[in-house]
Design a protein around this motif. Structure first.
Motif, short mmCIF file in Angstrom:
data_model
loop_
_atom_site.label_atom_id
_atom_site.label_comp_id
_atom_site.label_asym_id
_atom_site.label_seq_id
_atom_site.Cartn_x
_atom_site.Cartn_y
_atom_site.Cartn_z
N ASN A 177 -30.48 16.65 88.31
CA ASN A 177 -29.69 15.90 89.29
C ASN A 177 -30.54 14.75 89.79
O ASN A 177 -31.56 14.96 90.45
CB ASN A 177 -29.29 16.83 90.45
CG ASN A 177 -28.40 16.14 91.46
OD1 ASN A 177 -27.93 15.03 91.23
ND2 ASN A 177 -28.17 16.79 92.58
N ILE A 216 -31.76 12.76 92.07
CA ILE A 216 -31.79 12.58 93.52
C ILE A 216 -32.99 11.72 93.89
O ILE A 216 -34.03 11.76 93.24
CB ILE A 216 -31.86 13.94 94.25
CG1 ILE A 216 -33.09 14.72 93.80
CG2 ILE A 216 -30.60 14.75 94.01
CD1 ILE A 216 -33.33 15.98 94.60
N HIS A 266 -33.05 21.69 92.80
CA HIS A 266 -32.03 20.89 92.11
C HIS A 266 -32.33 20.93 90.61
O HIS A 266 -33.49 21.00 90.20
CB HIS A 266 -32.05 19.44 92.59
CG HIS A 266 -31.98 19.28 94.08
ND1 HIS A 266 -30.80 19.09 94.76
CD2 HIS A 266 -32.96 19.31 95.03
CE1 HIS A 266 -31.05 18.98 96.06
NE2 HIS A 266 -32.35 19.11 96.25
N HIS A 291 -37.57 19.29 98.63
CA HIS A 291 -36.63 19.19 97.52
C HIS A 291 -37.38 19.21 96.18
O HIS A 291 -38.27 18.39 95.94
CB HIS A 291 -35.81 17.90 97.64
CG HIS A 291 -34.92 17.88 98.84
ND1 HIS A 291 -33.65 18.42 98.84
CD2 HIS A 291 -35.13 17.40 100.11
CE1 HIS A 291 -33.11 18.27 100.04
NE2 HIS A 291 -33.98 17.66 100.82
#
Length: 367
Positions: A219, A221, A216, A182
């Motif tokens: 965002n 996260i 992403h 990610h």
């Protein structure tokens, strides 16, 4: 005589065409000999020579296939077993393409190839399945995402070889999700005038998720492996103005004088005067330099991205003319007035620079 000569040439060409597969066979190029003989047979040249050559070539191809496969199997590597599987498929395909010309004895041999290849396919699928399970066990105990990615590769190979386990679909999904890296991207623009434009462009990053990279943007996260902070410095603007002055002179008509000659005839004589003017060409250039720094924060061992800076340069150029003295002496280009709005031109330039920075950023990190 010409007729006999033509017949001789035609016969010679036919013999050459027929002998080409034979020559390939004699040179040990059995693949070419097989294909050549099959082509001749498909052209309705059902000569005994072509059929014999086709069968002999096929026999040699089988022999060399088995010889190569034996060495590959001895290695015990899954990748080599895949080569064996592909080699066998090639023999099976050749059999089906030439079956109508082959000796019936090859029917049994081809059937044996099919049965062996089915068993080999199952063994390959099972080997990849077992390797995938082993790698997922490592992931479950260590959290190593790269092992999960490798497991997904092995499960995919098992799936490609038509493994019959119902759990394969679930394991493909689980291993893929476990292997995701990610990447969170956040932008920081010092000049708020351009913040919206930067944000509107960089939010397209979310469409660049490929393979195991999940992107992403802005965002918050908690599962990020990489965080890339993209900082846009203030734009440096350098203004430079140069002036070019040029003197012009021109002779122009200035009325006329009437004169009467000795015969009493009246004549008009044009009068000319010299006019002088000065043209000033002022060139102003605004050079825009914009440095953008991307700082990578490695939030897990699986982030393999690096820091980078991007420099973008743009320019606005405006030419202005001034005239002094007698305008009649100055060329028209100095007198043409064009509309110029620096704010409008600057907005266009900044938009292009943001697009170029975005393209460079994407090219470096996600291509």
């Amino acid at each position: 005589m010409k007729y006999l000569k033509s017949v001789f040439i035609y016969s010679t060409l036919c013999c050459i065409a027929c002998s080409s597969p034979q020559k390939s066979f004699e040179k040990g190029n059995y693949e070419r000999a097989f294909n050549g003989a099959l082509t001749e047979l498909d052209k309705k040249d059902n000569s005994r020579q072509n059929k014999v050559l086709l069968n002999k070539s096929f026999e040699e191809l089988i022999y060399h296939n088995e010889k190569e496969n034996y060495k590959l199997v001895q290695s015990g590597l899954i990748e080599n077993l895949e080569v064996v599987h592909a080699n066998n498929l090639d023999i099976i395909d050749k059999y089906h393409n030439a079956k109508r010309y082959l000796n019936p004895v090859y029917d049994t041999i081809a059937s044996d190839f099919v049965n062996r290849n089915d068993l080999l396919r199952e063994n390959i699928a099972l080997a990849y399945w077992d390797e995938g399970n082993t790698l997922m066990d490592v992931y479950n105990s260590t959290g190593d995402k790269f092992k999960a990615q490798d497991a997904n590769f092995n499960y995919t190979k098992a799936y490609d070889y038509n493994i019959g386990y119902e759990a394969i679909d679930s394991l493909l999904d689980v291993s893929f999700a476990a292997g995701l890296i990610h990447v969170l991207v956040e932008t920081n623009v010092w000049d708020m005038n351009y913040s919206w434009r930067v944000d509107n462009t960089f939010k397209n990053l979310i469409h660049l998720s490929r393979g195991f990279n999940q992107v992403h943007y802005e965002n918050m996260i908690s599962i990020a492996d990489c965080r890339i902070d993209v900082s846009f410095n203030n734009i440096e603007v350098i203004e430079n103005t140069t002036r070019e002055t040029q003197q012009f002179t021109r002779e122009i008509e200035d009325g006329y004088t009437t004169k009467v000659d000795s015969s009493g005839n009246t004549h008009r004589i044009l009068n000319y005067i010299t006019v002088r003017g000065e043209g000033v060409k002022e060139i102003t250039t605004w050079t825009y330099n914009w440095r953008v720094r991307s700082t990578v924060r490695q939030l897990s061992p699986f982030c393999q991205m690096n820091n980078r800076h991007f420099d973008e340069r743009g320019e606005i150029r405006h030419v202005r003319y001034d005239v002094t003295g007698d305008v009649r002496a100055v060329p028209e280009e100095y007198q043409n007035v064009t509309f110029f709005n620096r704010s409008t031109e600057e907005e266009k330039l900044i938009n292009r620079m943001i697009d170029d920075i975005y393209d460079d950023f994407v090219q470096y990190y996600f291509r």
